[in-house]
Design an enzyme around this catalytic site. Structure first.
Site, mmCIF file in Angstrom:
data_model
loop_
_atom_site.group_PDB
_atom_site.id
_atom_site.type_symbol
_atom_site.label_atom_id
_atom_site.label_comp_id
_atom_site.label_asym_id
_atom_site.label_seq_id
_atom_site.Cartn_x
_atom_site.Cartn_y
_atom_site.Cartn_z
ATOM 1 N N HIS A 103 109.242 85.360 -12.010
ATOM 2 C CA HIS A 103 109.693 85.000 -10.648
ATOM 3 C C HIS A 103 108.660 85.382 -9.595
ATOM 4 C CE1 HIS A 103 113.878 84.634 -12.244
ATOM 5 N NE2 HIS A 103 113.493 85.654 -12.973
ATOM 6 N N SER A 146 83.010 77.021 2.063
ATOM 7 C CA SER A 146 83.681 76.261 3.113
ATOM 8 C C SER A 146 82.641 75.885 4.164
ATOM 9 C CB SER A 146 84.778 77.126 3.732
ATOM 10 O OG SER A 146 85.045 76.693 5.044
ATOM 11 N N LYS A 152 84.124 82.237 2.646
ATOM 12 C CA LYS A 152 84.985 81.704 1.581
ATOM 13 C C LYS A 152 84.256 81.573 0.246
ATOM 14 C CE LYS A 152 88.741 80.060 2.045
ATOM 15 N NZ LYS A 152 89.048 78.873 2.842
ATOM 16 N N GLU A 181 91.756 74.348 -8.438
ATOM 17 C CA GLU A 181 92.617 73.487 -7.620
ATOM 18 C C GLU A 181 92.546 72.043 -8.104
ATOM 19 O OE1 GLU A 181 92.345 75.116 -3.233
ATOM 20 O OE2 GLU A 181 90.440 75.331 -4.293
#
Ligand code: ARG
Length: 457
Positions: free
Chosen positions: A152, A273, A279, A286
């Site tokens: 969870h 980025s 970044k 992804e």
């Protein structure tokens, strides 16, 4: 090729819609191989003389050379089958017109696509196994690293990093098994089915099957020419594999965040980025997630295409190839990048350790009370009260004042002192499949065998 019964040729708009060469040109090696086997079969039943047979075989070899040199690029033909036949005419002249005897593009395309799929499955299987072995290698390094295990999205019990990685390796084994199983049904030969009712010439389909490396011969020509179950099955296997990669990726994205900090991506598998100089983006992971959606789309589009069709070939089936190719291409892009990114992940074992907090011992405490004779349901409630006390006092679970613990239950004090180390906790779950060292080592050995190259055992 089919214009005889028409006074006018097809309109440009129809041609643009109908042409499949831009997609199916990549079937040319299979189309040539199946055509050569067909030439042999026709020769054996006397449709071709031995001279014609050898002219056609030589011609097909020359066609293959031209196609390997890019003859399909910009070709005007309707599809790969008409392309191969036109080139054959150019090579051998009128005898080329005998090749299509007793054959239809309906059994031809089904044969070509099955041949292509067999090869594609083997390549994908090798990529999946390579990823699996990389995950395994990282697991071997991570057997002593302990971190919170989550359910969870909540810290639940301590586990080994190796154990988490292995939870992502087992699905890859199932993917390999599923592909191997589907492969058996892909390897069923449709050639010799004609357009729908069988071939008008008594070709030996068993010899064709052997020549082309199929396992069996299709039983019903109408079924065989319209059957794309194999495409659906393989797309499902690919969808599920993509979904497994996606779940692995989702977990790494989470662990690579500054909040977790369990892993850091290597420079060569990180992206930056354009605005935010700090970044280190996990694009590999992804895109792995997103590409899984695309493969699922291929499966859904194929099933939706099939569901309205009567038995036998309908032109709708031409659309199967772009979907199947797309799914294999997509995973073929994802797997090497994902494998490289996993191979080079830097693991931060200190951050993993730091995330272990005493609440992860709650189950251990409840189990210790059980050993002291308290029924589990009761011990669960007692430890729950201890958790509440710890939260109220703002201290870790194992730092609740002994007097307070003793008030909850006299055996709690002793249980708290018996908790031991994080390793003790992990070793406490020694059932097969658990997170203990022995279980992880057993799994490593089983997975080593299940992830060998050259097909799942
Ligand atoms: N290009 C077609 C396909 O990919 C080949 C089969 C065409 N058959 C036909 N009867 N027009 O499905």
């Amino acid at each position: 090729m089919w214009g005889g019964r028409f006074a006018l040729g097809p309109s440009e708009a129809l041609d643009a819609l109908n042409r499949s060469l831009p997609v199916d040109h990549r079937l040319w090696p299979q189309d040539v191989a199946a055509s050569k086997a067909w030439v042999h079969a026709l020769g054996r039943v006397g449709v071709l003389t031995p001279t014609e047979e050898s002219h056609l075989l030589d011609g097909l070899d020359r066609v293959a050379e031209r196609l390997a040199d890019g003859a399909a690029v910009g070709a005007p033909d309707e599809d790969v089958h008409t392309l191969v036949e036109r080139l054959l005419y150019e090579e051998v002249g009128a005898v080329a017109g005998k090749l299509h005897t007793g054959r239809s593009r309906n059994d031809q395309v089904a044969t070509d696509l099955r041949l292509w799929t067999l090869n594609a499955i083997d390549q994908l299987d090798a990529d999946l196994a390579a990823l699996g072995r990389t995950v395994l290698a990282r697991a071997r390094d991570g057997i002593d690293d302990i971190l919170p295990g989550y359910t969870h999205g909540q810290r639940a019990q301590p586990v080994r990093w190796a154990y988490v990685l292995l939870a992502h390796a087992w699905p890859l084994v199932r993917d390999r098994q599923r592909l191997a199983d589907a492969r058996r049904r892909v390897a069923e030969l449709p050639l010799g089915s004609g357009a729908l009712a069988g071939s008008g010439f008594p070709v030996d389909r068993v010899l064709l099957k052997e020549a082309l490396g199929f396992r069996s011969v299709s039983a019903n020509a109408l079924d065989a020419t319209g059957d794309r179950d194999f495409v659906a099955e393989v797309l499902f296997a690919l969808t599920l594999a993509g979904m497994h990669l996606s779940r692995l990726a989702a977990e790494v994205v989470l662990y690579a965040s500054a909040e977790f900090g369990f892993v850091k991506l290597a420079d060569e598998f990180s992206t930056g980025s354009s605005l935010l100089p700090q970044k280190r983006n996990p694009d590999v992971f992804e895109l792995t997630r997103a590409k899984a959606a695309r493969v699922l789309g291929d499966l859904v589009a194929l099933l939706a295409t099939l569901k309205g069709l009567p038995a036998g070939y309908s032109k709708d089936l031409q659309e199967d190839k772009s979907l199947l190719f797309d799914a294999f291409d997509t995973l073929g892009l994802v797997l090497p990048a994902l494998t490289g990114a996993i191979a080079t992940l830097e693991v931060n074992r200190d951050r993993m350790r730091a995330a272990l907090d005493a609440s992860l011992r709650a189950t251990d405490l409840a189990d210790l009370l059980v050993e002291a004779g308290v029924p589990f349901r009761e011990s669960h409630g007692l430890v729950g009260r201890l958790v509440r006390e710890a939260e109220r006092a703002g201290v870790p679970l194992d730092r609740v004042a002994p007097a307070v613990a003793a008030q909850i239950h006299p055996a709690l004090g002793a249980a708290l002192s018996q908790l031991g180390t994080w390793e003790d906790s992990v070793e406490g779950r020694a059932t097969p499949g658990g997170s203990s060292r022995k279980s992880v080592e057993d799994q490593l050995e089983e997975l080593r065998k299940a992830l060998l190259p050259g097909g799942v055992p």
